[in-house]
Design a protein around this motif. Structure first.
Motif, PDB file in Angstrom:
ATOM      1  N   HIS B 110       2.929  -2.803  31.528  1.00  0.00           N
ATOM      2  CA  HIS B 110       2.817  -3.625  30.328  1.00  0.00           C
ATOM      3  C   HIS B 110       3.546  -2.993  29.143  1.00  0.00           C
ATOM      4  O   HIS B 110       4.094  -3.679  28.310  1.00  0.00           O
ATOM      5  N   ASN B 111       3.621  -1.663  29.126  1.00  0.00           N
ATOM      6  CA  ASN B 111       4.387  -1.009  28.062  1.00  0.00           C
ATOM      7  C   ASN B 111       5.863  -1.389  28.126  1.00  0.00           C
ATOM      8  O   ASN B 111       6.488  -1.652  27.107  1.00  0.00           O
ATOM      9  N   LEU B 114       6.222  -5.178  27.112  1.00  0.00           N
ATOM     10  CA  LEU B 114       6.011  -5.503  25.691  1.00  0.00           C
ATOM     11  C   LEU B 114       7.261  -5.324  24.855  1.00  0.00           C
ATOM     12  O   LEU B 114       7.454  -6.019  23.860  1.00  0.00           O
ATOM     13  N   ILE B 173      -2.149  -9.281  29.646  1.00  0.00           N
ATOM     14  CA  ILE B 173      -1.319  -8.143  30.073  1.00  0.00           C
ATOM     15  C   ILE B 173      -0.783  -8.393  31.490  1.00  0.00           C
ATOM     16  O   ILE B 173       0.372  -8.109  31.795  1.00  0.00           O
TER      17      ILE B 173
END
Lengths: 382, 181
Positions: B110-111, B114, B173
């Motif tokens: 998810h990092n 994003l 997420i």
């Protein structure tokens, strides 16, 4: 990276413009709101005005009744107790004085005079202006005693008994005139009226360039009349009309056709007016001006469109009230009867249109108005 | 001319007198942010536009009640949030919550995602959330309401608020992680 912080940041830093229509819709809504605020302001102003008019009308009626009652009571007191209109001294012959008790009795009976205050020799009191009557010589009169009395007000020639010296012609006239003051009457009255339903449509119908044409309309009413005359010049009169028809005829262009339209209202009507008489005397007749109020209760309302009738009773308020101003002339016929004629302008103060599913009441504000020719026959009760 | 060229005080004063120019300036200044917030709650543009429109009408009608005891933006934002809640409640689907617990997403995935994702993409996924869950998520994430406050506002339990928020967060997420980036 904190997902929540990221989410908050991406939302708050968004550069997406909302569509232009959003602001247009907001503007439209605010415009509508502003228009409504204006309408509401005007309406509340109208309500205030109507309240003021109603209160003024109520105060006027109250004032008329109060002043009338006061005048009536005051003048009645004056007539019957103090008797300021007619106090005379009549010389009495010495022979009569010898029969003093009989004088009192006979005078009371003959003249219907309830008060004989005193009998005393003229010489005991300095009378500034004793009445001069044909008959005895002045020196004889001066040695005579006299009677002082107060008469009951009577609208007729006073019988002057033999006991007294006769009244001069001038005195008779003045007494007869003064005595025609207060009394009651009742009778029948009828009105033939040029009636108007005053609203935007009927007013526009008077303009030649409009498709709608307002036509002269006539109604009538009949009922009872009763009144009090108090004092010399003031009176109060009430009229109860069991039927009171008001009409408004007009032609209008509707769905490609020119149609005739008629609205007819039947009211139960009650009016109360103060009257001001121009003259004191009943003879040869009396002119008067009147000012008052009326109230009406709607019995039914019917609209006739090209011969087809529909009831409008639900579209109109049951109450109507307004003011009256007018002129009347009454002419005596015999001792107790009189006939009268005159005209009245009647103007309604409240909106009689109650509104319906299509039109709210304030968009079709309607008032009654009429110019009435009045005929009446009345019987004088006192 | 923008709101920055004129003092907030004179704008407010104009709005209180129903001056249309002042009203437009105020709207233009806050419209983007409030539209995005409305989008967060609505999950779709048409509803967000309705919320924005209704909110600003409320703002202009009630501007006289603003007492300068907090930021003007905060006051307007509160109106937008409450209007959004009302809209969602009126649709009678606010009790539409997430039932299944999603799998815990990998933090790494998810990092990465994003960094690549924008407003439209996240809005697309927010729009897929059930309305009740979306409402709770935005109230907590966007407007900082505590779960106790949310529970009181939406008449649910504090536990429901917490669990719905967590499920919504995980689901978003996951959505992002599954995107073909």
């Amino acid at each position: 990276m904190d997902f929540i912080k990221w989410y908050k940041h991406i939302i708050e830093s968004s550069e997406e413009e909302p569509p232009a229509k959003v602001w247009q819709e907001i503007e439209n809504e605010l415009d509508v709101d502003a228009v409504w605020v204006d309408i509401e302001k005007n309406l509340s102003g109208g309500v205030r005005k109507r309240m003021m008019v109603m209160m003024t009308a109520a105060a006027t009626v109250l004032l008329i009744i109060s002043v009338g009652t006061l005048l009536f009571l005051n003048l009645r007191d004056q007539d019957f107790v103090r008797g300021p209109l007619y106090t005379e001294r009549f010389p009495v012959s010495p022979e009569l004085l010898k029969r003093e008790p009989a004088i009192q009795t006979s005078l009371s009976t003959a003249l219907d005079f309830p008060v004989i205050r005193e009998i005393h020799p003229m010489t005991e009191e300095k009378d500034p202006q004793p009445a001069v009557h044909p008959g005895p010589a002045l020196e004889d009169l001066q040695s005579m005693p006299y009677l002082e009395y107060k008469p009951v007000v009577k609208e007729r020639d006073l019988p002057v008994p033999d006991l007294l010296f006769p009244l001069t012609g001038e005195e008779k006239v003045s007494k007869q005139t003064i005595f025609s003051s207060s009394g009651y009457y009742a009778g029948l009255s009828g009105h033939l009226a040029n009636t108007w339903l005053v609203n935007n449509k009927t007013m526009q119908g008077l303009r030649p360039d409009e498709f709608t044409t307002s036509l002269p309309s006539f109604g009538y009413s009949t009922g009872l009349v009763a009144g009090i005359t108090t004092g010399k010049r003031f009176g109060i009169e009430a009229e109860v009309h069991l039927i009171s028809f008001k009409k408004q005829n007009y032609n209008e262009y509707l769905h490609g056709k020119y149609i005739s339209n008629s609205m007819q209202f039947n009211y139960f009507s009650l009016s109360l007016s103060g009257k001001w008489y121009f003259t004191d005397s009943e003879k040869p007749g009396r002119h008067s001006a009147l000012l008052g109020t009326y109230t009406g209760i709607l019995r039914n309302a019917i609209q006739n469109i090209n011969g087809e009738s529909i009831s409008l009773s639900n579209d109109f308020n049951s109450g109507d009230f307004g003011i009256i101003a007018g002129y009347e002339y009454h002419h005596p016929v015999g001792n107790s009867l009189s006939i009268g004629t005159g005209f009245q302008a009647r103007v309604g103060l409240n909106n009689i249109f109650a509104g319906n599913d299509l039109i709210p009441d304030y968009l079709n504000s309607t008032r009654n108005a009429s110019l009435n020719l009045k005929l009446s026959v009345r019987y004088n009760l006192k | 001319m923008t709101i920055k060229d004129i003092s907030e005080e004179s704008i407010l004063s104009g709005c209180k007198k129903n001056d249309r120019r002042s009203q437009e300036l105020l709207y233009r200044h806050f419209a983007k942010k409030m539209y995005a917030i409305s989008m967060g709650y609505a999950g779709e543009r048409p509803l967000a536009q309705d919320i924005l429109q209704e909110s600003f009408i409320k703002v202009f009608k009630n501007i006289g009640q603003y007492k300068n005891d907090g930021s003007l933006e905060g006051w307007i934002r509160k109106i937008v949030t409450n209007t959004a809640i009302d809209h969602i409640r009126n649709r009678k689907r606010a009790d539409n919550y997430l039932e299944a617990e999603p799998n815990d997403p990998g933090l790494h995935t998810h990092n990465q995602a994003l960094k690549m994702i924008g407003f439209n993409e996240i809005m697309e996924h927010v729009g897929r959330l059930p309305e009740g869950a979306r409402l709770i998520f935005n109230l907590h994430a966007l407007d900082g309401y505590t779960h106790r406050e949310i529970a009181h506002k939406l008449e649910i339990t504090e536990g429901t608020s917490k669990s719905q928020f967590n499920r919504a967060r995980k689901l978003l997420i996951n959505f992002i992680g599954n995107m073909n980036l």
